[in-house]
Design a protein around this motif. Structure first.
Motif, PDB file in Angstrom:
ATOM      1  N   CYS A  57       0.855  -1.185   0.000  1.00  0.00           N
ATOM      2  CA  CYS A  57       0.000   0.000   0.000  1.00  0.00           C
ATOM      3  C   CYS A  57       0.891   1.236   0.000  1.00  0.00           C
ATOM      4  O   CYS A  57       1.841   1.315   0.766  1.00  0.00           O
ATOM      5  CB  CYS A  57      -0.891  -0.017   1.241  1.00  0.00           C
ATOM      6  SG  CYS A  57      -1.797   1.510   1.509  1.00  0.00           S
ATOM      7  N   CYS A  60       0.407   2.993   3.708  1.00  0.00           N
ATOM      8  CA  CYS A  60       0.778   2.366   4.988  1.00  0.00           C
ATOM      9  C   CYS A  60       1.809   1.252   4.837  1.00  0.00           C
ATOM     10  O   CYS A  60       2.283   0.708   5.807  1.00  0.00           O
ATOM     11  CB  CYS A  60      -0.460   1.815   5.687  1.00  0.00           C
ATOM     12  SG  CYS A  60      -1.102   0.316   4.926  1.00  0.00           S
ATOM     13  N   CYS A  69      -4.561  -0.071   0.419  1.00  0.00           N
ATOM     14  CA  CYS A  69      -5.156  -1.241   1.061  1.00  0.00           C
ATOM     15  C   CYS A  69      -6.571  -0.912   1.566  1.00  0.00           C
ATOM     16  O   CYS A  69      -6.935   0.254   1.644  1.00  0.00           O
ATOM     17  CB  CYS A  69      -4.266  -1.693   2.225  1.00  0.00           C
ATOM     18  SG  CYS A  69      -4.389  -0.617   3.657  1.00  0.00           S
ATOM     19  N   CYS A  72      -6.758   1.710   4.479  1.00  0.00           N
ATOM     20  CA  CYS A  72      -6.468   3.098   4.121  1.00  0.00           C
ATOM     21  C   CYS A  72      -7.594   3.750   3.315  1.00  0.00           C
ATOM     22  O   CYS A  72      -7.650   4.975   3.213  1.00  0.00           O
ATOM     23  CB  CYS A  72      -5.152   3.193   3.350  1.00  0.00           C
ATOM     24  SG  CYS A  72      -3.712   3.014   4.403  1.00  0.00           S
TER      25      CYS A  72
HETATM   26 ZN    ZN Z   1      -2.758   1.026   3.547  1.00  0.00          ZN
END
Ligand code: ZN
Length: 200
Positions: A57, A60, A69, A72
């Motif tokens: 991601c 993150c 992801c 998020c």
């Molecule tokens: Zn993420």
């Protein structure tokens, strides 16, 4: 006796798995060749799929199949609350505890200068950008209580210097020298609730 080249290639490939030496690798290769060709083919397909399709991601660094992801992109979660963990296994452990409503930042390791792992290798430049952009209100340091985990937490605490970000630390209930993924869910939920603000 030498193995046939393709058999040897398979054995060697298995030794890339953590904790698998030549002997176990040989056992795995023989087992698949002797008794489970179908399982072997499924393994090959799953490996190719994951190795080619799983990325990180961009927000993150957790494993994701898209640019971002699911955590998020989840608007019901507090995107300004960021829990910093060492590995995707830690994310899973906290998610399974079922109480956390913020997002994560996944280091994929700890600072370890001896092993050549510096801030960039664990994505701290990306975290720094997010700290400076003002999108974070609180950082929860959940990097574990190992020496490397502590060092990483201190490094992040320094990065936050001069910003209004609140920094908290979960420690209570996490054993000294411990990794998060081995802590049970109830303890982890308790540790998150009881997080303490760090002096700085
Ligand atoms: Zn993420």
């Amino acid at each position: 006796m030498k193995h046939a080249p393709l058999v040897q290639q398979l054995i060697t490939a298995f030794t890339c798995l953590p904790g698998v030496g030549p002997r176990s690798a040989q056992r795995m290769a023989y087992s698949l060749l002797e008794r489970n060709r179908e399982g072997g083919l499924q393994l090959a397909e799953a490996l190719t799929g994951a190795m080619e399709g799983v990325q990180q991601c961009r927000r993150c660094r957790n494993f994701a199949e898209d640019d971002l992801c699911p955590v998020c992109t989840d608007e019901r979660r507090d995107q300004a609350l960021v829990c910093v963990v060492a590995s995707p296994a830690d994310v899973l452990a906290i998610e399974q505890a079922g109480e956390y409503r913020g997002r994560y930042f996944v280091l994929m390791g700890h600072l370890s200068p001896i092993d050549g792992i510096g801030p960039r290798q664990i994505g701290l430049d990306l975290l720094e950008q997010q700290i400076q952009s003002g999108e974070i209100s609180e950082i929860i340091l959940a990097t574990g209580t190992t020496v490397e985990g502590e060092a990483t937490a201190h490094y992040i605490l320094d990065m936050v210097e001069g910003t209004p970000i609140v920094v908290t630390r979960i420690a209570q209930g996490v054993p000294m020298g411990g990794d998060l993924e081995f802590v049970d869910g109830a303890t982890l939920a308790h540790a998150l609730r009881g997080r303490r603000q760090l002096e700085r």
